[in-house]
Write an enzyme that holds these catalytic residues in place. Structure first.
Site, PDB file in Angstrom:
ATOM      1  NE  ARG A 275      -3.971   0.218   2.095  1.00 46.52           N
ATOM      2  CZ  ARG A 275      -4.377  -0.951   2.672  1.00 46.52           C
ATOM      3  NH1 ARG A 275      -3.543  -1.130   3.828  1.00 46.52           N
ATOM      4  NH2 ARG A 275      -5.287  -1.815   2.215  1.00 46.52           N
ATOM      5  CB  ALA A 276       3.889   2.293   1.713  1.00 54.32           C
TER       6      ALA A 276
END
Length: 689
Positions: A275-276
């Site tokens: 997600r980062a």
């Protein structure tokens, strides 16, 4: 409607303003979590953003804000014809901390659904916020199940309401903004990760900037409309820039070089999952569009990392969010640095290289003080002892054999906590009704169904079988003629559910001279730190009472900020006599006051001591009388026996008997040794009752 404080009139807080503007340009970034001390314009800036959001076109009369050009085919108010709509400002919806699940997702009329087969649905805040802003002040105090619903809707772009087989779905896409004060407790790491960006805010320490803040606030309070009019041109400029950046966004190119820098940065800081990487890519693209460029540069990647990674790199709950900027620069340089054709000049002074801020809005912003107060100060890693051979290990510690103060006559230097370890749950016996958590059994809105009852107020969880059973005997009298069941409001039954609650874990820690030996106190602090980690994971409130010398003190009143308790524990000095009775009496007073403030939250007292009592007349007898107050109130308790050495008096075990609790040694606190402790605690309290 009151006039909001102008966004461009906010003094300083550059990172906060930039993060909000990037989400206004690209809502796909995933929202903003704003962390900071009280009184730092967090709420003011968020509310001011709503005035800058472009207006939206909606279907006339649709409660779910469908776009007239592409209405939601599953809209509960639909189907809608494609055609012209009406234009209105984007909404900003605030979610109160005490909101119910029905207020958030909407309420379904179960009575009409069962009797008439009609989906009568009252929209909630998620419907109101569609295509606007959803603002949650003090998001860390929001119940976990509401946070889960909120973040699920933000991730899927839709809200689902399920009630006994009746389902309603509607679109729900919004800019999510949450604010929190870390002193009041942290969000769970998996929830932190669901916010796209995070920023830390603090009040400036520059006198000139503080003067300007006060001057503008007073001017706004005296004449809100006049103050807003003076900033109208700046507001219009930023609003136009947001619109232009939105139009440019699809044309921005994210090259392979920038993607490699993003991937390398996320790998270097060991963030979990992917997600980062995705959030950084979207943020860097939005930064380029905000700066008026169609190419993502290294500066965009760097700024995106500073906004998207700090809250994702925490290794344990007591680590403060942050990022090593030197390591970030080294990683970016190793995997590409600046593009060769960039040159040395920043192409846009308002772009990422210059903070990406809106046009100048008055006096020049001074330097920002990013330091944190309260639990953010001091050592944050109290998880481990000093390195072998380091300065601290080589330096003699007060309280060790042969050192001054070893007799416990005076105050000794604080020592670091030992390595924490995994513990198993200590639970309070019986069935409570406290705040949702993960420690003790309780009646809750969520959990396994254990029975049915008549609803008190609005029906939230229908017990279908009990409802049918209540309605069945009256069908002939009600003139039933078809296949449908004739259901009246008196027939409805609320499901009774059992889940877990959070408790108040009150630590009563002996800091007297008898505990002052360095290795021993380090192990004691390590044990308490381990229990604090467990309390953090189980969503408890914690408090800390210490006693030494001639008195006891409340080192930390009951709070949801376990981080603050860890910091107070780390700096706890030792020395002096052992006023055990004073410590127990002070803890009893804390529980008495907390029972008035939060009567539904049940306490668990953890006394950490070797059981010795000195000072004053008959100190042991006085401690026994104080302990029996807890037993008389039925308070669950555990005594962590810290006695060591070849000769042991067994005083901690006697104290546990007076408390009606369970004694456990430091070694037995470890997960492998604590397996039967919960049963012992419950059994001891049953016998005491």
């Amino acid at each position: 409607m009151s006039t909001p404080f102008p966004f461009t009139a906010v003094v300083g807080q550059d990172d906060l303003r930039l993060a909000l503007l990037l989400n206004a340009v690209s809502p796909a970034v995933g929202g903003v979590l704003v962390r900071g001390e009280k009184g730092t314009a967090k709420s003011t800036a968020v509310r001011a953003l709503s005035a800058l959001m472009p207006e939206v076109d909606v279907v006339a009369g649709c409660r779910f804000s469908c776009a007239p050009g592409s209405p939601d085919p599953a809209c509960p108010d639909g189907p809608h014809e494609v055609g012209p709509g009406v234009r209105r400002p984007a909404r900003m919806v605030e979610l109160p901390v005490g909101a119910s699940e029905d207020r958030l997702v909407g309420a379904l009329d179960i009575e009409r659904a069962l009797a008439e087969g009609v989906k009568a649905f009252e929209p909630g805040l998620l419907a109101d916020a569609h295509r606007g802003i959803l603002y949650v002040d003090e998001v860390n105090l929001l119940h976990d199940h509401l946070v889960d619903l909120l973040l699920d809707a933000a991730a899927m772009g839709a809200s689902y309401v399920e009630r006994e087989g009746v389902s309603v779905r509607h679109a729900s896409k919004f800019l999510l903004v949450g604010t929190m004060n870390p002193e009041e407790g942290e969000l769970r790491p998996q929830l932190l990760d669901r916010f796209g960006l995070t920023v830390e805010v603090a009040a400036s320490r520059e006198p000139d900037q503080r003067v300007e803040v006060v001057r503008r606030r007073l001017a706004y309070d005296d004449d809100p409309e006049g103050f807003a009019a003076r900033w109208a041109d700046e507001e219009s400029a930023v609003r136009a820039r947001i619109v232009a950046a939105r139009e440019l966004l699809p044309s921005v190119r994210l090259g392979d070089g920038a993607l490699r820098q993003i991937a390398a940065t996320c790998a270097a800081f060991e963030v979990d999952g992917m997600r980062a990487d995705i959030v950084m890519a979207r943020t860097a693209t939005a930064l380029a569009a905000w700066a008026g460029r169609t190419e993502v540069l290294a500066e965009d990647v760097r700024q995106a990392a500073l906004l998207a990674l700090p809250h994702r790199r925490r290794r344990n709950p007591f680590d403060a969010p942050g990022l090593d900027e030197d390591k970030l620069d080294e990683t970016l340089e190793e995997f590409g640095g600046r593009n060769e054709d960039e040159g040395d000049d920043d192409p846009d002074p308002d772009g990422p290289g210059g903070g990406g801020q809106p046009p100048e809005n008055g006096p020049q912003d001074g330097p920002q003080d990013g330091s944190q107060e309260g639990p953010q100060e001091g050592p944050q890693d109290g998880a481990g002892s000093s390195e072998p051979g380091g300065d601290e290990a080589a330096r003699p510690q007060a309280g060790e054999p042969g050192q001054p103060g070893a007799s416990g006559a005076g105050e000794q230097q604080a020592v670091r906590a030992g390595e924490p370890f995994r513990t198993k749950v200590l639970s309070v016996p019986g069935l409570g009704e406290g705040a949702a958590g993960r420690r003790s059994r309780a009646r809750t809105e969520h959990g396994r169904t254990t029975g049915a009852r008549r609803p008190r107020g609005t029906l939230t969880k229908l017990h279908l079988a009990a409802t049918v059973q209540a309605a069945a005997p009256h069908q002939r009298a009600r003139g039933r003629s078809g296949r449908g069941l004739v259901v009246r409001r008196d027939d409805l039954r609320q499901a009774s559910r059992e889940g877990r609650e959070g408790n108040l874990v009150l630590f009563v820690v002996d800091a007297s001279g008898s505990m002052a030996a360095r290795q021993r106190m380090s192990a004691v602090k390590g044990a308490v730190l381990s229990l604090l980690l467990d309390a953090y994971q189980r969503r408890d409130k914690v408090g800390l009472v210490t006693f030494r010398g001639s008195a006891a003190e409340v080192a930390l009143p009951p709070t949801s900020s376990v981080d603050a308790a860890a910091v107070r524990l780390e700096s706890l000095p030792t020395g002096g006599r052992t006023p055990l009775a004073a410590g127990l009496l002070r803890a009893h007073d804390v529980l008495r006051v907390e029972r008035l403030r939060d009567p539904a939250r049940r306490p668990l007292v953890v006394v950490v001591t070797d059981g010795r009592a000195t000072g004053g007349p008959e100190p042991v007898a006085l401690a026994g009388r104080a302990a029996r107050l807890f037993a008389a109130d039925g308070v669950a308790s555990v005594v962590v026996d810290c006695e060591s050495g070849p000769v042991q008096l067994g005083l901690a075990g006697q104290l546990a008997g007076e408390l009606g609790g369970t004694p456990v040694t430091l070694d037995e606190l470890r997960a492998d040794s604590i397996a039967g402790l919960v049963r012992d605690v419950q059994g001891s309290n049953r016998r005491a009752a």
